[in-house]
Motif scaffolding. Structure first.
Motif, PDB file in Angstrom:
ATOM      1  N   VAL A  82     -13.236   3.384  14.987  1.00 13.36           N
ATOM      2  CA  VAL A  82     -12.369   2.462  14.222  1.00 13.36           C
ATOM      3  C   VAL A  82     -12.799   1.698  12.809  1.00 13.36           C
ATOM      4  CG1 VAL A  82     -10.617   1.972  13.504  1.00 13.36           C
ATOM      5  CG2 VAL A  82     -10.061   3.762  14.950  1.00 13.36           C
ATOM      6  N   ARG A  83     -13.729   1.736  12.121  1.00  9.25           N
ATOM      7  CA  ARG A  83     -14.226   0.071  11.406  1.00  9.25           C
ATOM      8  C   ARG A  83     -12.894  -1.292  10.744  1.00  9.25           C
ATOM      9  NH1 ARG A  83     -19.316   1.708  10.264  1.00  9.25           N
ATOM     10  NH2 ARG A  83     -20.801   2.770  12.056  1.00  9.25           N
ATOM     11  N   ILE A 142      13.345   7.747  15.295  1.00  9.35           N
ATOM     12  CA  ILE A 142      12.063   7.594  14.972  1.00  9.35           C
ATOM     13  C   ILE A 142      11.533   6.845  13.842  1.00  9.35           C
ATOM     14  CG2 ILE A 142      10.867   9.453  14.123  1.00  9.35           C
ATOM     15  CD1 ILE A 142      12.655  11.541  14.567  1.00  9.35           C
ATOM     16  N   ASP A 143      10.575   6.569  14.096  1.00 12.23           N
ATOM     17  CA  ASP A 143      10.237   5.407  14.024  1.00 12.23           C
ATOM     18  C   ASP A 143       8.864   5.977  12.595  1.00 12.23           C
ATOM     19  OD1 ASP A 143      11.403   2.582  13.601  1.00 12.23           O
ATOM     20  OD2 ASP A 143      10.182   2.531  16.454  1.00 12.23           O
ATOM     21  N   PHE A 144       8.566   6.442  11.291  1.00 12.28           N
ATOM     22  CA  PHE A 144       7.442   7.017  11.215  1.00 12.28           C
ATOM     23  C   PHE A 144       6.427   6.120  10.870  1.00 12.28           C
ATOM     24  CE2 PHE A 144      11.288   9.844  10.497  1.00 12.28           C
ATOM     25  CZ  PHE A 144      10.887  10.629  10.376  1.00 12.28           C
ATOM     26  N   ILE A 145       4.972   5.949  11.176  1.00 11.64           N
ATOM     27  CA  ILE A 145       4.150   5.641  10.596  1.00 11.64           C
ATOM     28  C   ILE A 145       2.745   6.315  10.401  1.00 11.64           C
ATOM     29  CG2 ILE A 145       2.337   4.527  11.815  1.00 11.64           C
ATOM     30  CD1 ILE A 145       4.320   3.813  14.499  1.00 11.64           C
ATOM     31  N   GLU A 146       2.633   5.942   8.592  1.00 13.76           N
ATOM     32  CA  GLU A 146       0.963   6.335   7.559  1.00 13.76           C
ATOM     33  C   GLU A 146       0.233   5.416   7.704  1.00 13.76           C
ATOM     34  OE1 GLU A 146       2.863   7.718   4.429  1.00 13.76           O
ATOM     35  OE2 GLU A 146       4.649   8.689   5.308  1.00 13.76           O
ATOM     36  N   MET A 147      -0.946   5.528   8.167  1.00 14.39           N
ATOM     37  CA  MET A 147      -1.967   4.747   7.863  1.00 14.39           C
ATOM     38  C   MET A 147      -3.490   5.733   7.274  1.00 14.39           C
ATOM     39  SD  MET A 147      -3.313   3.729  11.922  1.00 14.39           S
ATOM     40  CE  MET A 147      -1.490   3.183  12.707  1.00 14.39           C
ATOM     41  N   HIS A 148      -4.146   4.640   7.170  1.00  9.81           N
ATOM     42  CA  HIS A 148      -5.862   4.747   6.345  1.00  9.81           C
ATOM     43  C   HIS A 148      -6.291   4.527   7.509  1.00  9.81           C
ATOM     44  CE1 HIS A 148      -5.222   6.525   2.621  1.00  9.81           C
ATOM     45  NE2 HIS A 148      -3.896   6.655   3.218  1.00  9.81           N
ATOM     46  N   LEU A 149      -7.087   5.607   8.273  1.00  4.37           N
ATOM     47  CA  LEU A 149      -8.343   4.841   9.573  1.00  4.37           C
ATOM     48  C   LEU A 149      -9.762   5.153   8.748  1.00  4.37           C
ATOM     49  CD1 LEU A 149      -7.531   6.018  13.365  1.00  4.37           C
ATOM     50  CD2 LEU A 149      -6.897   3.992  11.893  1.00  4.37           C
ATOM     51  N   GLU A 150     -10.708   3.081   8.581  1.00  8.99           N
ATOM     52  CA  GLU A 150     -12.519   3.588   8.405  1.00  8.99           C
ATOM     53  C   GLU A 150     -12.872   4.340   9.148  1.00  8.99           C
ATOM     54  OE1 GLU A 150     -12.723  -0.132   5.993  1.00  8.99           O
ATOM     55  OE2 GLU A 150     -10.230  -0.123   5.455  1.00  8.99           O
ATOM     56  N   LEU A 151     -13.387   5.027   9.096  1.00  7.68           N
ATOM     57  CA  LEU A 151     -14.581   5.197   9.586  1.00  7.68           C
ATOM     58  C   LEU A 151     -15.896   5.551   9.530  1.00  7.68           C
ATOM     59  CD1 LEU A 151     -12.163   8.470  11.799  1.00  7.68           C
ATOM     60  CD2 LEU A 151     -12.377   6.517  12.788  1.00  7.68           C
ATOM     61  N   ASP A 152     -17.104   5.760  10.501  1.00  7.19           N
ATOM     62  CA  ASP A 152     -18.355   6.277   9.476  1.00  7.19           C
ATOM     63  C   ASP A 152     -18.892   7.315   9.108  1.00  7.19           C
ATOM     64  OD1 ASP A 152     -21.234   6.218   9.716  1.00  7.19           O
ATOM     65  OD2 ASP A 152     -21.687   6.094  11.638  1.00  7.19           O
ATOM     66  N   GLY A 153     -18.915   6.935   7.951  1.00  7.33           N
ATOM     67  CA  GLY A 153     -19.020   8.039   6.566  1.00  7.33           C
ATOM     68  C   GLY A 153     -20.065   9.408   7.212  1.00  7.33           C
ATOM     69  N   ASP A 164     -10.610   7.660   6.168  1.00  2.00           N
ATOM     70  CA  ASP A 164     -11.412   7.754   5.342  1.00  2.00           C
ATOM     71  C   ASP A 164     -13.354   7.086   5.626  1.00  2.00           C
ATOM     72  OD1 ASP A 164      -9.477   7.865   3.116  1.00  2.00           O
ATOM     73  OD2 ASP A 164      -8.681   5.716   2.967  1.00  2.00           O
ATOM     74  N   PRO A 165     -13.853   7.006   4.881  1.00  3.41           N
ATOM     75  CA  PRO A 165     -15.368   6.854   4.892  1.00  3.41           C
ATOM     76  C   PRO A 165     -15.400   5.098   5.250  1.00  3.41           C
ATOM     77  CG  PRO A 165     -15.296   7.433   2.859  1.00  3.41           C
ATOM     78  CD  PRO A 165     -14.075   8.027   4.006  1.00  3.41           C
TER      79      PRO A 165
END
Length: 304
Positions: A233-234, A247-258, A290-291
């Motif tokens: 994970v970048r 319940i805990d709702f969790i949303e996120m964007h991970l930046e990975l190698d494009g 996401d890249p």
């Protein structure tokens, strides 16, 4: 941290706690009603009003928890957990009304004093009340540790304040018996102030959940540390969290190698999701890939 348990076990514990709370509240109302009828004590009336409030709140919890346990459906994709927060908000309304009524009655008794009777019966009822309340709190504490239920937490707060209130009633009755009758309505007024103060915390927590307030900063930091701890994970951005019942709702964007494959990026997301759910049982995690560098690119475009 809440222990991870099955949905069936969680449902069983919540139903046990709500049924026990209703049963104890009804028994205490009957006992305190007889004690107030025999003694005319304002401090016992304070405790009786508190128990009436508890019984209404417990009945509300009984229905709210059962509804909150209904699985998500087509009309309620995020489940029914917020029913617990609605119940907690209603409880705070009960608390405020009870506190104001109690303070009014106590002030009236200060202006128009009346002698207390049957001190022994009043003391016996309050000792029994303390024992029954302590037993219920032990059960509720166990259920809260296992389920993290907002409704049971609010209910337990009522009964914790009851321990203090009922201990004070015993002191007030003893002082009245030994020539200090004015302490009885004064204690009732003090109990009313405390009841109103306790309503503030319950109402605040219920509003926070109903308005989708973010999880506490330390919990968000923990989530970020887990996601960023994955070696591939970048970066992480757009973390959004909220709570609904248990319940805990969790949303996120991970930046990975494009340049990596979609299959690999999906696998990494699954690994991050599993790590978060291991740390936060019953979490609902949604991850977008996401890249790497996409955030900086978007910011540069906005500046141009």
């Amino acid at each position: 941290m809440t222990a991870q348990i099955s949905q069936a076990e969680g449902a069983r514990l919540l139903k046990l706690a709500t049924n026990a709370s209703v049963t104890v509240a009804v028994i205490l109302i009957a006992a305190k009603g007889v004690a107030y009828w025999q003694t005319s004590s304002m401090s016992i009336l304070a405790s009786l009003v508190d128990s009436l409030m508890d019984s209404g709140a417990s009945l509300l919890n009984l229905f709210a928890v059962r509804y909150a346990l209904v699985p998500a459906d087509r009309q309620h994709r995020f489940g029914h957990g917020k029913a617990e927060s609605i119940a907690a908000l209603a409880q705070s309304t009960f608390i405020i009304g009870s506190g104001l009524f109690l303070m009014f009655e106590a002030a009236r008794r200060l202006v128009d004093p009346a002698p207390l009777q049957a001190h022994g019966l009043g003391l016996a009822v309050m000792v029994f009340t303390i024992a029954a309340t302590a037993g219920l709190l032990v059960l509720q504490g166990h259920v809260i540790r296992r389920t993290n239920s907002a409704a049971i937490r609010a209910d337990a707060l009522h009964y914790r304040t009851d321990l203090l209130t009922n201990s004070g009633v015993i002191v007030a009755l003893l002082l009245a018996q030994y020539g200090w009758p004015g302490m009885d309505p004064l204690f009732a007024i003090a109990a009313g102030v405390y009841i109103l103060w306790s309503a503030r915390g319950i109402m605040r927590d219920a509003f926070n959940e109903l308005l989708d307030r973010e999880l506490p900063d330390e919990q968000r930091a923990r989530i970020l540390a887990i996601a960023e701890g994955h070696p591939e994970v970048r970066g992480v951005h757009d973390l959004r969290t909220r709570s609904s019942g248990r319940i805990d709702f969790i949303e996120m964007h991970l930046e990975l190698d494009g340049a990596m494959s979609l299959f690999r990026s999906h696998t990494i997301s699954d690994e991050v999701e599993a790590a978060i759910m291991a740390a936060i049982p019953a979490a609902d995690v949604v991850i977008h890939q996401d890249p790497a560098g996409i955030v900086e690119t978007q910011q540069d475009e906005q500046l141009q």
